[in-house]
Design an enzyme around this catalytic site. Structure first.
Site, mmCIF file in Angstrom:
data_model
loop_
_atom_site.group_PDB
_atom_site.id
_atom_site.type_symbol
_atom_site.label_atom_id
_atom_site.label_comp_id
_atom_site.label_asym_id
_atom_site.label_seq_id
_atom_site.Cartn_x
_atom_site.Cartn_y
_atom_site.Cartn_z
ATOM 1 N N LYS A 78 4.618 21.606 77.996
ATOM 2 C CA LYS A 78 5.495 20.909 77.040
ATOM 3 C C LYS A 78 4.720 20.612 75.760
ATOM 4 O O LYS A 78 3.538 20.234 75.811
ATOM 5 C CB LYS A 78 5.979 19.609 77.694
ATOM 6 C CG LYS A 78 6.999 18.830 76.886
ATOM 7 C CD LYS A 78 7.437 17.589 77.685
ATOM 8 C CE LYS A 78 8.485 16.769 76.963
ATOM 9 N NZ LYS A 78 8.879 15.572 77.748
ATOM 10 N N SER A 153 13.845 15.248 78.328
ATOM 11 C CA SER A 153 13.357 15.917 77.146
ATOM 12 C C SER A 153 12.544 17.182 77.433
ATOM 13 O O SER A 153 12.296 17.963 76.518
ATOM 14 C CB SER A 153 12.497 14.941 76.342
ATOM 15 O OG SER A 153 11.377 14.525 77.102
ATOM 16 N N SER A 177 12.465 12.604 82.190
ATOM 17 C CA SER A 177 12.384 13.892 81.480
ATOM 18 C C SER A 177 11.758 15.045 82.250
ATOM 19 O O SER A 177 11.762 16.169 81.767
ATOM 20 C CB SER A 177 11.632 13.721 80.175
ATOM 21 O OG SER A 177 12.486 13.150 79.238
HETATM 22 N N1 GLN Z 1 16.177 10.259 78.140
HETATM 23 C C1 GLN Z 1 15.169 9.253 78.098
HETATM 24 C C2 GLN Z 1 14.852 8.868 76.675
HETATM 25 O O1 GLN Z 1 15.450 9.432 75.794
HETATM 26 C C3 GLN Z 1 13.941 9.681 78.838
HETATM 27 C C4 GLN Z 1 13.097 10.593 78.064
HETATM 28 C C5 GLN Z 1 11.804 10.902 78.736
HETATM 29 O O2 GLN Z 1 11.638 10.728 79.931
HETATM 30 N N2 GLN Z 1 10.861 11.320 77.927
HETATM 31 O O3 GLN Z 1 14.065 8.010 76.420
#
Ligand code: GLN
Length: 488
Positions: A78, A153, A177
């Protein structure tokens, strides 16, 4: 060997070891797969050039090294993890030209283990999002249906693994994510216990929540990767100094689930769940019961506060962490600058996307004098209650289980107009990050209506990745195998 992309990491690693496949051939096959699938999927932000084939060739010349468990295995990472000499943008314009001079701790561990870093996976800007639609560069498509999101994400990582572009990817999970995109793309995603994998070189979003972990096509592959990246790092003060167990060795030892108490939280199995997700997850739980697991009803009573608590704390931490991007020390500086103040404001407002700016503003607000006690402090208190819920439930059972997401992958554009609606999709993943405990999403089938993958989550006690992996492997072996996504 044109079907290399259908093999698991473990299978390909074994072929590499016996030299039935060369590292160069394997890397070339992945690059070819990327060339064929990525114009449709947009999973990757950066793909290594010919130097990667030279690197693989050097491995071949030296010969397989059994002390390096990922020798010759191509992996993607990532784009929030620092990679030496390879761009690291965090999906943001503000870091568009940033090339780190060092590797994140987990990336360095992968390289030491012999893995080949093929490229960087697309993501929501600074890991803020649930669909990869917040990337400043492009929206990744779901390999199962390209008009749907891959989740987020770490959506680029999930899509690249599901599409066979690589044999594993490293994602990060602040509020789901790793697990949510894994469930949307039909792969395995594991968020380790907070502190199990070093955060050094992981560009911080919510420092008390962020954790990197494996995204793979099988449970065994996840264990193989975790084995490499887990461990104490004296240069990360939140890294935990406890020995790394043998995650791989314990797999396959558990054919039945007799003696396992599997907790089903009532808050995860009721309203808001689409019938197709409920059906696929219940079928998997019935299977676990058939294998001997005892199903125990449990309760996580503070679940309804999890979204509000998470979004206050994560935004507060983000507003502080993202203060370093100012056009001076890292990344992009606005060319339209008259003085010092306009350099800061223009560099930041031109460099950050809308969602990131929304979170910085909300985070700054909840930390400001007069509001700190009402929001930040209160959320920190509720966080403790949420953790206690888990610890209490885990007194009655060994693992907790529930759906990873209330729905299968939603359509691109479906939730972009309403940020709150997007936040609500995280309901089943975020409280685990607030508690610091580990979780794994396992594909359990395709939804009967959408024909898209459904993921079941297993939550364990602190540092109990071993049991989670063992049980997931037993269930995986008993479940019908998912077909490959419908890609050329
Ligand atoms: N969807 C969550 C956020 O927008 C989690 C994102 C993540 O785990 N990086 O914060």
């Amino acid at each position: 060997m044109s079907q290399i992309h259908c093999l698991s990491l473990t299978q390909v690693r074994d072929l590499l070891r016996t030299r039935e496949l060369s590292a160069r051939e394997c890397t070339a096959a992945c690059l070819d797969r990327i060339a064929r699938t990525d114009p449709t999927l947009d999973a990757l932000l950066h793909v290594a050039g010919d130097e990667i084939l030279r690197e693989a060739g050097l491995l071949d010349t030296a010969g397989p090294d059994p002390s390096r468990p990922l020798w010759g295995v191509p992996i993607t990472v990532k784009d929030v993890l620092a990679t030496k000499g390879m761009p690291t943008t965090c999906g943001s314009r503000i870091l568009e030209n940033f090339v780190p001079v060092y590797d994140a701790h987990c990336v360095a561990k992968l390289r030491e283990a012999g893995a080949i870093i093929l490229g960087k996976a697309n993501m929501d800007e600074f890991a803020m999002g649930s669909s990869t639609e917040n990337s400043a560069f492009k929206t990744t498509k779901n390999p199962w249906n390209t008009s749907h999101v891959p989740g987020g994400s770490s959506g680029g990582s999930a899509a690249s693994v599901a599409a066979g572009q690589c044999f594993a990817s490293i994602g990060t999970d602040t509020g789901g994510s790793i697990r949510q995109p894994a469930s949307f793309c039909g792969i395995v995603g594991l968020k380790p216990t907070y502190g199990r994998v070093s955060r050094r070189g992981l560009v911080a979003y919510g420092s008390s929540l962020d954790q990197a972990g494996p995204m793979t096509r099988t449970v065994r592959d996840a264990a193989e990767v975790l084995q490499v990246i887990a461990g104490h790092d004296p240069k990360d003060s939140t890294s935990v100094n406890v020995p790394v167990p043998d995650y791989v060795g314990v797999l396959g030892q558990r054919e039945s689930l007799a003696g396992l108490r599997l907790g089903l939280p009532e808050e995860y199995w009721g309203k808001g769940l689409t019938p197709e997700v409920e059906q696929a997850c219940r079928t998997a739980v019935d299977l676990a019961a058939g294998l001997g697991a005892e199903i125990v009803p449990v309760s996580l009573p503070h679940t309804e506060y999890a979204i509000a608590t998470y979004y206050i704390l994560a935004m507060a931490e983000a507003s502080s962490n993202l203060a370093r991007f100012d056009g001076v020390r890292y990344g992009r500086r606005s060319p339209h600058v008259q003085d010092l103040a306009s350099m800061y404001t223009k560099s930041r407002s031109e460099g950050f996307g809308e969602e990131v700016m929304r979170r910085i503003m909300l985070g700054t607000y909840v930390l400001s004098a007069g509001y700190y006690d009402a929001y930040y402090k209160k959320a920190a208190q509720v966080r403790r209650l949420i953790r206690q819920d888990y610890l209490r439930a885990l007194e009655k059972c060994d693992l907790i289980c529930g759906p990873a997401s209330p729905t299968t992958a939603f359509a691109i554009g479906q939730n972009t107009a309403d940020p709150l609606q997007m936040y609500l999709t995280d309901i089943f993943t975020i409280s685990l990050n607030l508690s610091g405990l580990p979780g794994l999403s396992l594909p359990v089938g395709l939804g009967r209506d959408s024909n898209l993958p459904v993921g079941l989550q297993l939550f364990g006690g602190s540092m109990d990745e071993v049991r989670m992996l063992q049980v997931a492997a037993t269930l995986e072996a008993a479940l019908p195998q998912l077909p490959a996504p419908p890609l050329p």
